[in-house]
Enzyme design. Structure first.
Site, PDB file in Angstrom:
ATOM      1  N   LYS A   1       3.240  10.835  -2.778  1.00  0.00           N
ATOM      2  CA  LYS A   1       4.435  10.235  -3.385  1.00  0.00           C
ATOM      3  C   LYS A   1       5.381  11.368  -3.746  1.00  0.00           C
ATOM      4  CE  LYS A   1       1.924   6.383  -5.465  1.00  0.00           C
ATOM      5  NZ  LYS A   1       1.368   5.828  -6.709  1.00  0.00           N
TER       6      LYS A   1
ATOM      7  N   LYS B   1      -3.736  -4.925  -7.199  1.00  0.00           N
ATOM      8  CA  LYS B   1      -4.072  -4.062  -8.326  1.00  0.00           C
ATOM      9  C   LYS B   1      -5.318  -4.603  -9.014  1.00  0.00           C
ATOM     10  CE  LYS B   1      -0.509  -1.178  -8.470  1.00  0.00           C
ATOM     11  NZ  LYS B   1      -0.640   0.287  -8.426  1.00  0.00           N
TER      12      LYS B   1
ATOM     13  N   ASP C   1      -6.223  -1.165  -5.494  1.00  0.00           N
ATOM     14  CA  ASP C   1      -5.854   0.021  -6.270  1.00  0.00           C
ATOM     15  C   ASP C   1      -6.325  -0.177  -7.703  1.00  0.00           C
ATOM     16  OD1 ASP C   1      -4.763   2.226  -7.496  1.00  0.00           O
ATOM     17  OD2 ASP C   1      -2.720   1.886  -6.779  1.00  0.00           O
TER      18      ASP C   1
ATOM     19  N   GLU D   1      -7.700   2.591  -3.721  1.00  0.00           N
ATOM     20  CA  GLU D   1      -7.036   3.761  -4.310  1.00  0.00           C
ATOM     21  C   GLU D   1      -7.608   4.075  -5.681  1.00  0.00           C
ATOM     22  OE1 GLU D   1      -2.674   4.046  -4.500  1.00  0.00           O
ATOM     23  OE2 GLU D   1      -2.663   2.461  -2.997  1.00  0.00           O
TER      24      GLU D   1
ATOM     25  N   ASP E   1      -4.902   9.142  -5.209  1.00  0.00           N
ATOM     26  CA  ASP E   1      -3.487   8.984  -5.568  1.00  0.00           C
ATOM     27  C   ASP E   1      -3.194   9.855  -6.793  1.00  0.00           C
ATOM     28  OD1 ASP E   1      -0.965   8.260  -6.283  1.00  0.00           O
ATOM     29  OD2 ASP E   1      -1.323   6.115  -6.446  1.00  0.00           O
TER      30      ASP E   1
HETATM   31 MG    MG Z   1      -1.986   4.016  -6.464  1.00  0.00          MG
END
Ligand code: MG
Length: 367
Positions: A267, A164, A192, A218, A243
């Protein structure tokens, strides 16, 4: 009553304690405040689904999920669960938006349908169970802890780390460098930024981290900056993944067919479940745009649904199904397991996951 008719729907608040070091850009929580839904048919079959609301992505919280769930419950009561499409249409008529809580009902209905067909969910969806190499995520922690996590993940047998980025201290390049140094070149590294960058900062950072062999990044930019994603994609040395920009088949059409993103992250909590995720995968396949299947903060129950979907869809090439590793309690029976970095699916008909009898004995459905 016909045997496929919905005889009971139960809705549970499902609060899962998180490891203390859980933190992604912009959130700091002690619990995953999720919702479980069970749908029981007259012949005694029970389907399960889970919603994991993340308000900064879908606008939903556990409170809004519980309120919408009561309306959906009323709309589904007594219906023929075998008529999957008409049940889902009734759900969409009852409540607009709210994809996360809808995903719980959608998964429970698919669980029932796959049980009825006596097939594991992935086979019901037209695929086959296969081991899925998942990444493990390192959140926005101090750099010394990032290094420690990277070493632990590699030692546990994962072949891919998802890092992240987007820390307020703007040390993104350093974060990537220390992880690459810690694990060497045999581990894949993906990033991401969770919408936290501006266009110029993103371009500068992506150019700087390319030398550390980052597989993809991402959501570098805010979801509302659609044109920015395209602008950045034309300039970035690293493939970009949509995303937070991707919810619906309509989003997928733009992102994949017009090549606004290199990869789509599907997702179930964004697509309203499998019924929304399947056309996204088909659109992506038609445009030859690979997909990733990711997660919010699901337990192994919700993750198992995502894993069945990912196994069934050949266009899904990347797997990020690790949220339960951040939980300090696991109340799910059956369901996926992770072994040496690979997700293994249960072989039982349907979803193959449910909360344990012990958990159910201690928790009452909400009224
Ligand atoms: Mg993501």
């Amino acid at each position: 009553m016909e045997k496929n008719n919905i005889a009971a729907i139960r809705i549970y608040a499902f609060d899962i304690p998180l490891r203390a070091d859980f933190n992604i850009s912009g959130s700091r929580d002690g619990f995953a405040n999720n919702v479980l839904v069970s749908i029981e048919t007259a012949d005694g079959r029970v389907g399960w689904g889970e919603a994991s609301p993340v308000s900064r992505v879908t606008g939903e919280t556990q409170t809004t999920c519980l309120a919408a769930a009561k309306k959906i419950k009323a709309a589904l009561a007594g219906r023929d669960a075998a008529k999957l499409s008409s049940c889902l249409a009734a759900m969409h008529r009852a409540v607009a938006g709210n994809p996360t809580i809808k995903s719980a009902f959608d998964i429970a209905l698919f669980d029932l349908a796959a049980q009825h067909a006596a097939l594991p969910l992935c086979e019901f969806l037209g695929g086959r169970a296969k081991p899925l190499p998942t990444d493990a995520t390192i959140f926005l922690r101090p750099l010394d802890r990032v290094i420690e996590s990277a070493r632990n993940i590699a030692a546990a047998g994962f072949k891919t780390i998802k890092l992240k980025l987007g820390h307020p201290s703007r040390d993104d390049i350093e974060r990537v460098r220390v992880v690459r140094d810690a694990v060497g070149t045999k581990i894949k590294l993906r990033a991401d930024a969770n919408q936290y960058w501006s266009r110029d900062y993103a371009l500068q950072t992506l150019k700087a981290i390319a030398k550390f062999h980052v597989e993809f990044c991402e959501q570098p930019l805010p979801a509302r900056d659609r044109a920015g994603l395209r602008w950045l994609g034309e300039r970035s040395p690293i493939p970009l993944v949509a995303d937070e920009s991707l919810f619906t088949p309509r989003d997928a059409r733009r992102l994949a067919i017009e090549k606004w993103a290199d990869i789509l992250n599907i997702k179930l909590c964004k697509s309203g479940g499998l019924h929304g995720a399947l056309p996204i995968a088909r659109i992506a396949a038609g445009a030859n745009t690979p997909c990733m299947t990711g997660c919010m903060n699901e337990s192994r129950l919700g993750l198992t649904a995502a894993a069945h979907f990912a196994a069934a869809m050949d266009i899904v090439k990347f797997y990020d199904l690790d949220s339960f590793l951040m939980h300090t309690a696991d109340w799910i029976e059956g369901g996926l397991q992770i072994c040496a970095g690979k997700v293994l699916l249960p072989r039982a008909p349907g979803l193959g996951a449910k909360p344990s009898d012990r958990w159910l004995a201690k928790h009452k459905p909400v009224r």
